[in-house]
Design an enzyme around this catalytic site. Sequence first.
Site, PDB file in Angstrom:
ATOM      1  N   THR A 165       0.832  -1.213   0.000  1.00 49.99           N
ATOM      2  CA  THR A 165       0.000   0.000   0.000  1.00 49.99           C
ATOM      3  C   THR A 165       0.857   1.249   0.000  1.00 49.99           C
ATOM      4  O   THR A 165       1.921   1.257   0.606  1.00 49.99           O
ATOM      5  CB  THR A 165      -0.863   0.017   1.292  1.00 49.99           C
ATOM      6  OG1 THR A 165      -1.662  -1.160   1.305  1.00 49.99           O
ATOM      7  CG2 THR A 165      -1.756   1.240   1.378  1.00 49.99           C
TER       8      THR A 165
ATOM      9  N   ARG B 234     -12.323  -9.809  -1.225  1.00 49.69           N
ATOM     10  CA  ARG B 234     -12.009  -9.126   0.032  1.00 49.69           C
ATOM     11  C   ARG B 234     -11.655  -7.650  -0.223  1.00 49.69           C
ATOM     12  O   ARG B 234     -10.867  -7.323  -1.097  1.00 49.69           O
ATOM     13  CB  ARG B 234     -10.821  -9.829   0.695  1.00 49.69           C
ATOM     14  CG  ARG B 234     -10.359  -9.194   2.009  1.00 49.69           C
ATOM     15  CD  ARG B 234      -9.149  -8.303   1.818  1.00 49.69           C
ATOM     16  NE  ARG B 234      -8.633  -7.796   3.091  1.00 49.69           N
ATOM     17  CZ  ARG B 234      -7.733  -6.820   3.179  1.00 49.69           C
ATOM     18  NH1 ARG B 234      -7.242  -6.258   2.107  1.00 49.69           N
ATOM     19  NH2 ARG B 234      -7.327  -6.409   4.358  1.00 49.69           N
ATOM     20  N   LEU B 235     -12.252  -6.740   0.540  1.00 50.48           N
ATOM     21  CA  LEU B 235     -11.848  -5.338   0.533  1.00 50.48           C
ATOM     22  C   LEU B 235     -11.220  -5.017   1.881  1.00 50.48           C
ATOM     23  O   LEU B 235     -11.706  -5.462   2.913  1.00 50.48           O
ATOM     24  CB  LEU B 235     -13.054  -4.412   0.362  1.00 50.48           C
ATOM     25  CG  LEU B 235     -13.697  -4.272  -1.008  1.00 50.48           C
ATOM     26  CD1 LEU B 235     -14.798  -3.224  -0.952  1.00 50.48           C
ATOM     27  CD2 LEU B 235     -12.673  -3.864  -2.056  1.00 50.48           C
ATOM     28  N   GLY B 236     -10.178  -4.245   1.841  1.00 46.27           N
ATOM     29  CA  GLY B 236      -9.559  -3.793   3.084  1.00 46.27           C
ATOM     30  C   GLY B 236     -10.035  -2.399   3.449  1.00 46.27           C
ATOM     31  O   GLY B 236     -11.095  -1.939   3.017  1.00 46.27           O
ATOM     32  N   ASP B 237      -9.222  -1.731   4.235  1.00 43.35           N
ATOM     33  CA  ASP B 237      -9.563  -0.386   4.708  1.00 43.35           C
ATOM     34  C   ASP B 237      -9.311   0.695   3.659  1.00 43.35           C
ATOM     35  O   ASP B 237      -9.952   1.748   3.680  1.00 43.35           O
ATOM     36  CB  ASP B 237      -8.719  -0.057   5.948  1.00 43.35           C
ATOM     37  CG  ASP B 237      -7.215  -0.142   5.641  1.00 43.35           C
ATOM     38  OD1 ASP B 237      -6.797  -1.125   4.991  1.00 43.35           O
ATOM     39  OD2 ASP B 237      -6.478   0.775   6.035  1.00 43.35           O
TER      40      ASP B 237
ATOM     41  N   GLY C 191      -1.440  -1.350   6.796  1.00 44.66           N
ATOM     42  CA  GLY C 191      -1.399  -2.507   7.682  1.00 44.66           C
ATOM     43  C   GLY C 191      -2.666  -3.332   7.544  1.00 44.66           C
ATOM     44  O   GLY C 191      -3.367  -3.254   6.532  1.00 44.66           O
TER      45      GLY C 191
HETATM   46  C1  SD4 Z   1      -5.289  -3.663   3.298  1.00 46.78           C
HETATM   47  N1  SD4 Z   1      -4.322  -1.828   4.475  1.00 46.78           N
HETATM   48  O1  SD4 Z   1      -5.781  -3.968   2.210  1.00 46.78           O
HETATM   49  C2  SD4 Z   1      -4.148  -2.669   3.320  1.00 46.78           C
HETATM   50  C3  SD4 Z   1      -2.861  -3.435   3.287  1.00 46.78           C
HETATM   51  C4  SD4 Z   1      -1.615  -2.668   3.563  1.00 46.78           C
HETATM   52  O2  SD4 Z   1       0.693  -2.607   3.479  1.00 46.78           O
HETATM   53  O3  SD4 Z   1      -1.620  -1.552   4.048  1.00 46.78           O
HETATM   54  N2  SD4 Z   1      -0.458  -3.226   3.270  1.00 46.78           N
HETATM   55  O4  SD4 Z   1      -5.664  -4.161   4.356  1.00 46.78           O
END
Ligand code: SD4
Length: 339
Positions: A198, A226-229, A250
């Site tokens: 990211t 899947r979706l993250g933040d 993260g």
């Molecule tokens: C996620 N926050 O999709 C992102 C992953 C990430 O360094 O930050 N990776 O959860």
Amino acid sequence: MVSRKRFLQLGMLGGVSSFFLKNAAGQSLNQKKPIVISTWDAGLAANKGAWEVLSKGGTALDAVENGVKITEASQNCCVGLGANPDRDGYVTLDASIMDHQFNCGAVGALERIKHPISVARRVMEKTPHVMLVGVGAQQFAVEEGFPLEPETLSEDARKAYQRWLKNSKYEPAINRENKGHGPAAPLRFDNGEWNHDTIGMLAMDINGNLSGSCTTSGMGFKMRGRLGDSPIIGAGLFVDNEVGACVATGQGEDVIRVAGSHSVVEMMRQGFAPAMACKKVIERIVKIKKADAKKIQVAFIALDRNGVAGAYSIHPGFNYAIKTGSREQLLNPGSYFSV
Ligand code: SD4
């Protein structure tokens, strides 16, 4: 108004890095506008892209788009189409962008488009919506003239995927950032794995306006869909021009459950300096996760309306890049755990 004693408590506790110090009246010392900060070491190159805009008097919004496009375009990085695929072998990208007037746009699970951040901006500017996902997001991108790229994996991603397929174990390795690599993890580990997926960026332009962007391939080998933040406004990114801005990186699931970036901005609204605001929300996540906090990495970077920058992470190994007219640096902020 924050009292001097309270100010000292809020902003200057040990182990918390704020790039600029504030005086007791809450004004920035050494204030420099414009300024750009971004997550991880890839942020150094990305900040240069933002700086091309900011140094010419351009807007923070243009800067945060231009900056992270550099990372998205780089085949030699962890973000964009060159990144690791999901567990079914598809590279799916998430991105969000937000300006100083609460305008925001996002895309989720976007495939075969090189610059998700620019599609997120088009969602913001050309649709009545905030977020488009999947097939619909791709359809919109194509209608907007974004070329559909070939459905191939980069050489690095193909190798990493083949390694992962040997066990096909669904175990998000988001904490690999700090595994035995001391305070500054390399961009890649010896086995070729990226140390993160990211880039998040925050900028303040010459007019004092803030904007933010975030773009990611999500967790490598995540479940399909899947979706993250990162594409979720308030979780991965939040900007309130009257207060400040925050972007997260993260383990996305644990950022979402505390509305992470919004929470950091609300801490700044209460008077906490950016680094301390980040620390407060990291502590909240650690408390929720209990022993599992050892297994996850989350980091926030924040920029307040005075151009004061700060950051905090659960584990060491996280770094962020800062650029002003006079400084260009990679910084290691404080972390909850020390090893
Ligand atoms: C996620 N926050 O999709 C992102 C992953 C990430 O360094 O930050 N990776 O959860």
